[in-house]
Design an enzyme around this catalytic site. Structure first.
Site, mmCIF file in Angstrom:
data_model
loop_
_atom_site.group_PDB
_atom_site.id
_atom_site.type_symbol
_atom_site.label_atom_id
_atom_site.label_comp_id
_atom_site.label_asym_id
_atom_site.label_seq_id
_atom_site.Cartn_x
_atom_site.Cartn_y
_atom_site.Cartn_z
ATOM 1 N N GLY A 194 58.167 -84.927 54.675
ATOM 2 C CA GLY A 194 58.334 -85.620 53.360
ATOM 3 C C GLY A 194 57.900 -86.899 53.481
ATOM 4 O O GLY A 194 57.451 -87.561 52.842
ATOM 5 N N ILE A 209 64.157 -81.876 58.566
ATOM 6 C CA ILE A 209 62.708 -82.177 57.811
ATOM 7 C C ILE A 209 61.789 -82.222 58.784
ATOM 8 O O ILE A 209 60.462 -82.568 58.684
ATOM 9 C CB ILE A 209 62.703 -83.359 56.953
ATOM 10 C CG1 ILE A 209 62.905 -84.733 57.787
ATOM 11 C CG2 ILE A 209 63.957 -83.334 55.762
ATOM 12 C CD1 ILE A 209 62.736 -85.964 57.014
ATOM 13 N N GLY A 210 62.122 -81.687 60.089
ATOM 14 C CA GLY A 210 61.055 -81.914 61.208
ATOM 15 C C GLY A 210 61.526 -82.938 62.427
ATOM 16 O O GLY A 210 61.122 -82.712 63.448
ATOM 17 N N ALA A 233 72.304 -90.393 63.592
ATOM 18 C CA ALA A 233 73.447 -91.143 63.911
ATOM 19 C C ALA A 233 74.592 -90.785 62.895
ATOM 20 O O ALA A 233 75.812 -90.972 63.287
ATOM 21 C CB ALA A 233 73.124 -92.668 63.729
ATOM 22 N N ARG A 278 70.421 -94.370 72.199
ATOM 23 C CA ARG A 278 70.110 -93.160 73.182
ATOM 24 C C ARG A 278 69.303 -92.061 72.651
ATOM 25 O O ARG A 278 69.652 -91.786 71.535
ATOM 26 C CB ARG A 278 71.540 -92.709 73.693
ATOM 27 C CG ARG A 278 71.606 -91.392 74.653
ATOM 28 C CD ARG A 278 73.000 -90.891 74.506
ATOM 29 N NE ARG A 278 73.563 -90.324 75.605
ATOM 30 C CZ ARG A 278 74.635 -90.169 75.933
ATOM 31 N NH1 ARG A 278 75.510 -90.228 75.069
ATOM 32 N NH2 ARG A 278 74.956 -89.558 77.098
ATOM 33 N N PRO A 316 65.236 -85.961 74.200
ATOM 34 C CA PRO A 316 64.163 -86.993 74.554
ATOM 35 C C PRO A 316 62.793 -86.347 74.074
ATOM 36 O O PRO A 316 61.871 -86.964 73.509
ATOM 37 C CB PRO A 316 64.276 -87.151 76.037
ATOM 38 C CG PRO A 316 65.591 -86.872 76.202
ATOM 39 C CD PRO A 316 66.262 -85.831 75.426
ATOM 40 N N VAL A 319 65.111 -92.231 65.369
ATOM 41 C CA VAL A 319 63.701 -92.529 65.763
ATOM 42 C C VAL A 319 62.558 -92.222 64.616
ATOM 43 O O VAL A 319 61.348 -92.408 64.905
ATOM 44 C CB VAL A 319 63.254 -92.188 67.054
ATOM 45 C CG1 VAL A 319 63.973 -92.687 68.126
ATOM 46 C CG2 VAL A 319 63.460 -90.732 67.354
ATOM 47 N N GLU A 379 61.464 -93.577 61.760
ATOM 48 C CA GLU A 379 60.422 -94.569 61.384
ATOM 49 C C GLU A 379 59.980 -95.780 62.421
ATOM 50 O O GLU A 379 58.900 -96.272 62.169
ATOM 51 C CB GLU A 379 60.949 -95.469 60.176
ATOM 52 C CG GLU A 379 62.428 -95.104 59.644
ATOM 53 C CD GLU A 379 62.572 -94.217 58.180
ATOM 54 O OE1 GLU A 379 61.904 -94.760 57.494
ATOM 55 O OE2 GLU A 379 63.148 -93.056 58.479
#
Ligand code: FES
Ligand code: FES
Lengths: 752, 216
Positions: A244, A472-473, A517, A635, A639, A710, A712
């Protein structure tokens, strides 16, 4: 602010470990159910009728021919759509919608592509043909889709003041070295590959709405308000979202058209928005003009920072892009002011797009920093290092965890920045093409949103986790499974996660990079409570080998229950539940939002983007060839998925810098390049070599996991690093995105 | 994540159990397969398509014409709108929804299927014109329990984010294995540039394709 109940999770066999996504086998086999994949018996299709003027009123609508076409069940206009209400004012994360006017509310048209009717038919082809056969007569007024923003009339209530400190006017006037320029970004569209869609089922006064939504709970509230029914009569489901980027955060008018037509004809209705409509009526990042004024001492120390922006908005909405998002805290500067204004245009309603505010804001600020470095004859990395603040100067708060300097120095090292020669066009690759190297800093806010979660431990040895939030991915399904696996010791494969349903425990929006978060502490909490109750069961069921022990003397390790510190006897979770003859044990968990709470820290992620462009002036070929990204995002719980997100954001940044921009046709007011052939996004061949590094400093002040998110941050800073590199290669400073070949035609050939 | 078993007595939510019952009683025999696949098991979307429902449903559509399509080795006789594309026929009539629509104009590649072994954009083909062709969709090359090596490589390399372009990427990638494409990454990038991934998972997509090519 920090959830005091939870201790920092510092060690884990699964958290922080690259984990293949648990939904991978579904996504790779076409069996993951996206919204428009839902088919029902009796399903019919809706296709909107769109306005072909950008401003005016409808004087008549002739639907007779359309209604008589084969398979057509109904044609609706503003005269017969039936009740659709406006939403009450927004409260917190509820009742959020950017286009508040319900579709077909009256006969007024204020942008090209606005829905003015909808046809319903047995097949999608028939519905489309009928919609196109509706004859609309207009009383046309003049429209305004003017590209220039600064210097044109500002909408009421005029210029707004944002964050400010010191006296920026006199500090700028008296500064030894100054830079003052305007930077422009065009209307950019999200263009997720999944088209927006709604499948509406209406039965016995209840609506089951399959929607393309990044926020099903808000979507339910908005739809209930607009349909005029209690929220418990509406269920919104988004099992999988074809992404989106902000465009699917809040409901758009097609959702009301689908629900209203399903209600009116009492059959399930599917409405899939076409790609061209996705440039009209599902939001976009607005066009923005930003003036940046920088004043510095000869040493490079900033003394003045003025950031004045104007963005376009629609006739009936007040969308403020918020470009000053990062301006107040990114650098130390005693005199600073942000101001903003809106200008009205006959365009669809703008909305948040990946990194709203900060991404375009940083394009302007980080371009200006580069220009200032040139004026100062200073290395642009040095200039940034020199202006590092020791607290958030916009509010005086300490940073929860900030390592921007390390992002810059590590990035410079990885990129080979020391080899950079500053003169324009002075660097070549082995093929003789000119290289340009550019850098930019980036930042994005972090926070938590209220979340509830439920974890059920089941007799078959699996755990079942439920939350209304969406994946959303970004990998939310997998992140939640990792948390429950960590807390219970079950393998990830034994954890089933059910998301994307407003009937489940309320979860956060999938936006702002806040999902991880917010949901992960709630998942840990829920799993913890489920395990505690399981231990009570283990200590008390008849014939339990732990009879006589207190639950507190038991522990769950690797999915089995045992007395603390003793390997035998032990029972699997399934054995305990079978022994107790309990089908399942549920624990609920919560994590509290930081939104609106009294803040003790300034929570942000940071990063540095280093970009290499390759320029061949003989054939006017410009490519982004290499990107080094260093991210300080707390963190990384997974990863592998986090790296994927950052790489994808860099790819989108290449699009923002080099390719993307909606053009409006002055004559009709239509977004004229409304297709994926004309609005160019980066394809595989445009993808540069990308090197991602995570600094991995856990931010335990935000949550027990130390995770920030992470989604944006990876996009912020890419576009200015590109234009800074383009300047280094060509000597041409592009202050209007995207960089076009025609911008570079004047680049001196002797640099080749 | 295990697909949700539709026979699992645990309803996802009470409302979904209501809808499921409503559909089962309302839909009649022809509609049962569709209803259970769509409502009771939204996550798993049973790979075997509920094609039984389709002809009855489509027959009610005025102006429909009969077509016979060979998809994933089975022959389907259905009624479709004469303007229906292969893509819409797969998705709306045969409920083979693994093939996605991203543009309907041949510009994104989400709808990529194989036509007699070659990759094509199914949004650009009329169903009535492909009655003698062998069509293969994402459902025809593997299942969650038995992944095709390319599907497994996409899982291993994280060759997606949202997953919406993924069916098209994988169908393109499988076809690419038989095409004269250079061995280097740049050639793979070029050959896959008709498949847009707005999530930008390109580095991992290339890694997945190269992993399978190196296996061969
Ligand atoms: S849907 Fe066929 S190429 Fe986009
Ligand atoms: S994975 Fe989202 S578009 Fe490719």
């Amino acid at each position: 602010m920090q959830d005091q109940a939870q201790k920092a999770v510092t060690e884990s066999r699964i958290i922080g470990v690259s984990t293949p996504r648990i939904d991978g086998p579904l996504k790779t086999t076409g069996t993951a159910m996206y919204t428009s994949d839902h088919n029902f018996p009796g399903l019919v299709y809706a296709w909107p009728v769109i306005a072909t003027i950008a401003s005016g009123t409808i004087t008549s609508m002739d639907t007779a021919r359309a209604a008589a076409m084969p398979g057509v069940l109904a044609v609706y206009t503003h005269e017969n759509i039936g009740p659709l209400y406006r939403t009450p004012p927004t409260q917190g994360f509820s009742m959020i919608i950017d286009e508040r006017r319900p579709p077909l509310e009256d006969n007024v048209v204020s942008y090209y592509g606005q829905y003015v009717g909808v046809a319903v038919a047995s097949s999608v082809e028939q519905a489309r043909a009928a919609a196109e056969a509706v004859k609309v007569t207009y009383d046309k007024r003049s429209h305004n889709v003017e590209e220039k923003l600064i210097g044109t009339p500002i909408a009421e209530p005029g210029i707004k003041k944002g964050t400010a400190r010191g006296d920026v006017t006199s500090a700028f006037k008296n500064a030894a070295v100054k830079h003052d320029a305007v930077y422009s970004t065009p209307n950019e569209t999200h263009n997720p590959i999944e088209l927006h869609a709604s499948v509406a089922v209406f039965k016995d006064g209840r609506y089951t709405l399959y929607e393309t939504s990044q926020a099903v709970v808000n979507h339910r509230d908005v739809m209930a308000a607009m349909l005029g029914v209690p929220p418990e009569n509406v269920q919104v489901i988004t099992r999988f979202l074809g992404s989106g980027f902000g465009g699917k955060l809040w409901p758009w008018p097609h959702a009301m058209l689908a629900a209203a037509t399903a209600r009116n004809i009492n059959r399930p209705v599917k409405l899939v928005v076409s790609r061209s409509m996705m440039f009209q009526s599902v939001g976009h990042r607005p066009a923005i003009d930003q003036q940046i004024q920088l004043g510095a001492e000869p040493s490079g120390k900033l003394v003045a920072l003025g950031h004045h922006y104007v963005n376009h908005t629609a006739m009936e909405a007040e969308y403020d892009e918020g470009c000053g998002e990062a301006t107040g805290f990114l650098y130390s500067c005693p005199n600073l002011a942000v101001t903003s204004g809106l200008v009205r245009r006959n365009v669809g309603v703008p909305t948040a797009m990946r990194g709203p505010g900060a991404v375009p804001g940083l394009y302007a600020l980080e371009s200006a920093m580069d220009e200032l470095a040139v004026k100062l004859k200073m290395d642009p990395v040095q200039l940034r290092l020199l202006n590092e603040p020791d607290k958030d100067e916009s509010n005086g708060l300490p940073f929860s965890s900030r390592h921007l300097k390390e992002c810059l120095t590590v990035g410079a090292e990885k990129f080979g920045w020391a080899k950079r020669t500053p003169a324009v066009g002075s660097m070549k690759n082995e093929d003789g093409a000119t290289l340009g190297w550019g850098v930019a800093s980036c930042a994005w806010g972090a926070m938590r949103i209220d979340t509830e979660m439920s974890v059920e431990l089941l007799q078959d040895g699996t755990a079942r986790v439920t939350c209304a939030t969406q994946d959303i991915g970004g990998g939310t399904y997998t992140a939640i499974a990792q948390m429950v696996a960590h807390e219970t010791g079950l393998p990830v494969a034994k954890v089933n996660v059910i998301l994307g349903d407003s009937a489940l425990p309320p979860g956060p929006i999938s936006g702002g990079s806040w999902t991880t978060a917010s949901v992960t502490p709630a998942a840990l909490d829920a799993a913890h409570h489920a395990v505690q109750t399981l231990l009570v069961s283990a200590a008390t069921f008849p014939n339990s080998p732990f009879k006589g022990k207190k639950p507190a003397e038991l522990e769950m390790v690797d999915g089995t229950v045992r007395a603390k510190g003793s390997a035998t006897p032990q029972l699997t979770m399934a054995e305990v539940l079978k022994g107790a003859n309990v089908k399942g044990i549920t624990g609920t968990g919560k994590s509290q939002g930081t939104f609106g709470a009294k803040e003790e820290y300034s929570f942000h992620s940071y990063g540095a983007q280093f970009v290499e462009v390759t320029w061949q002036p003989e054939i006017a070929r410009l490519r982004v060839s290499r990107v080094v990204t260093v991210i300080d995002g707390g963190r990384m719980l997974n990863p592998r998925a986090a790296r994927n997100q950052i790489e994808g954001a860099v790819v989108m940044g290449v699009g923002m810098g080099m390719l993307e921009g909606v053009e409006y046709d002055r004559a009709s007011g239509a977004p004229i390049n409304a297709s994926l052939a004309d609005y160019i996004v980066a394809v595989n061949a445009d993808c540069p070599h990308i090197d991602v590094t995570f600094l991995d400093y856990p931010d335990y002040k935000l949550n027990a996991l130390g995770a920030r998110g992470v989604g944006e941050i990876g996009l912020a800073g890419v576009a200015p690093a590109i234009t800074n590199a383009v300047y280094h290669a060509t000597g041409i400073r592009v202050r209007r995105l995207p960089v076009r070949i025609e911008d570079l035609m004047g680049a001196p050939m002797h640099l080749a | 994540m295990a697909p949700i078993d539709e026979k699992d007595p645990q309803p996802l939510t009470s409302l979904e159990r209501i809808s499921r019952r409503v559909f089962l009683t309302r839909a009649g025999a022809a509609g049962v397969a569709t209803a259970t696949a769509a409502v009771a098991a939204p996550l798993s979307a049973q790979a075997q398509a509920p094609t039984a429902a389709a002809p009855t449903e489509a027959a009610a559509v005025p102006g429909a014409v009969p077509v016979t399509l060979k998809v994933n080795g089975s022959t389907h006789r259905v009624m479709v709108d004469p303007r229906a594309t292969v893509l819409d026929t797969l998705r709306e009539t045969l409920s083979l929804t693994g093939t996605k629509k991203g543009c309907d104009h041949g510009q994104c590649g989400a709808c990529t299927v194989h036509l007699n072994g070659r990759r094509v954009n199914s949004c650009l083909l009329f169903a009535t014109m492909h009655q003698n062709d062998e069509i293969t969709t994402i459902e025809g090359i593997g299942t969650p329990e038995k992944l095709h090596p390319m599907q497994a490589a996409f899982v291993q390399e994280d060759g997606y984010q949202c997953g919406y372009c993924t069916s098209g990427q994988i169908m393109s990638a499988v076809a690419l294995l038989k095409e004269p494409v250079g061995a280097d990454d740049a050639s793979v990038r070029e050959a896959l540039s008709g498949n847009i991934c707005r999530c930008g998972a390109y580095p991992n997509i290339v890694a997945a394709v190269q992993a399978v090519r190196h296996m061969a």
